[in-house]
Design an enzyme around this catalytic site. Sequence first.
Site, mmCIF file in Angstrom:
data_model
loop_
_atom_site.group_PDB
_atom_site.id
_atom_site.type_symbol
_atom_site.label_atom_id
_atom_site.label_comp_id
_atom_site.label_asym_id
_atom_site.label_seq_id
_atom_site.Cartn_x
_atom_site.Cartn_y
_atom_site.Cartn_z
ATOM 1 N N CYS A 267 1.477 0.218 -2.552
ATOM 2 C CA CYS A 267 1.259 -0.453 -3.843
ATOM 3 C C CYS A 267 0.255 -1.593 -3.691
ATOM 4 C CB CYS A 267 2.570 -1.003 -4.402
ATOM 5 S SG CYS A 267 3.828 0.257 -4.623
ATOM 6 N N ARG B 159 4.742 6.557 -9.211
ATOM 7 C CA ARG B 159 3.383 6.069 -9.498
ATOM 8 C C ARG B 159 2.858 6.847 -10.699
ATOM 9 N NH1 ARG B 159 2.359 3.132 -5.020
ATOM 10 N NH2 ARG B 159 3.433 3.881 -3.170
HETATM 11 C C1 BEZ Z 1 4.631 1.552 -0.808
HETATM 12 O O1 BEZ Z 1 4.178 1.421 0.312
HETATM 13 O O2 BEZ Z 1 3.980 1.261 -1.813
HETATM 14 C C2 BEZ Z 1 6.017 2.079 -0.950
HETATM 15 C C3 BEZ Z 1 6.638 2.632 0.140
HETATM 16 C C4 BEZ Z 1 7.930 3.111 0.013
HETATM 17 C C5 BEZ Z 1 8.586 3.040 -1.198
HETATM 18 C C6 BEZ Z 1 7.948 2.496 -2.289
HETATM 19 C C7 BEZ Z 1 6.671 2.013 -2.177
#
Ligand code: BEZ
Length: 216
Positions: free
Chosen positions: A52, A129
């Site tokens: 993210c 997402r």
């Molecule tokens: C991320 O790296 O954005 C992420 C990783 C695991 C769960 C949710 C988000």
Amino acid sequence: MEHTETAVQMPRINERAPEFEAPTTQGVKKLSDYEGKWLVLFSHPADFTPVCTTEFTAFAKHQPDFEAINCELLGLSIDSVHSHVAWVRNIKENFGVEINFPIIADLSMQVARSFGMIHPGESDTSAVRATFIIDPQGVLRAMVYYPKSSGRSIPEILRTVKALQTSMEHGVATPEGWQPGDKVIVPPAESAEEAERRMNSDEFECVDWYFCQKNV
Ligand code: BEZ
């Protein structure tokens, strides 16, 4: 993974996007605040997560490109405003990138549910997402859902907004990987007469009657 089978309410392309009024890092925002502008509404699973963070820094980098085409950015996750503020400050400290677009704090999950962002196979308590491209009249024109594990390409989202704007302005379609300046695709001919006209017209470059391109 165990999860209960519940129908996910999904918005639909070419219908009005669900109304919302939600707290954000820049005050309360409503869908109607974006009337007259394109809007990219995008969710992320959680603040303070690495994938993210890469998406946020890329959105921030490209924000001027979105603004140049009359398009605003609006993030969302099932986190509090305080969490968003802390993460945004952390991104500035660690990556030197300022996040200037608002982020919805959807603790009630109302916005996420109405946009079909909660997919229980991924998580009951966080958004996938999801990316929604909403036109200046509030109509949903494109949507894409990615899992937690795959970061999105922000240039592809920008390209899609440009493609939609071109399609709507000129009544055309755009081919794979289209970029502004490339030829566009003329919608299929509706009659044999029109197909014949196209094959013999200087206006179009036709490979065959169903595959005609032109410049806009
Ligand atoms: C991320 O790296 O954005 C992420 C990783 C695991 C769960 C949710 C988000």
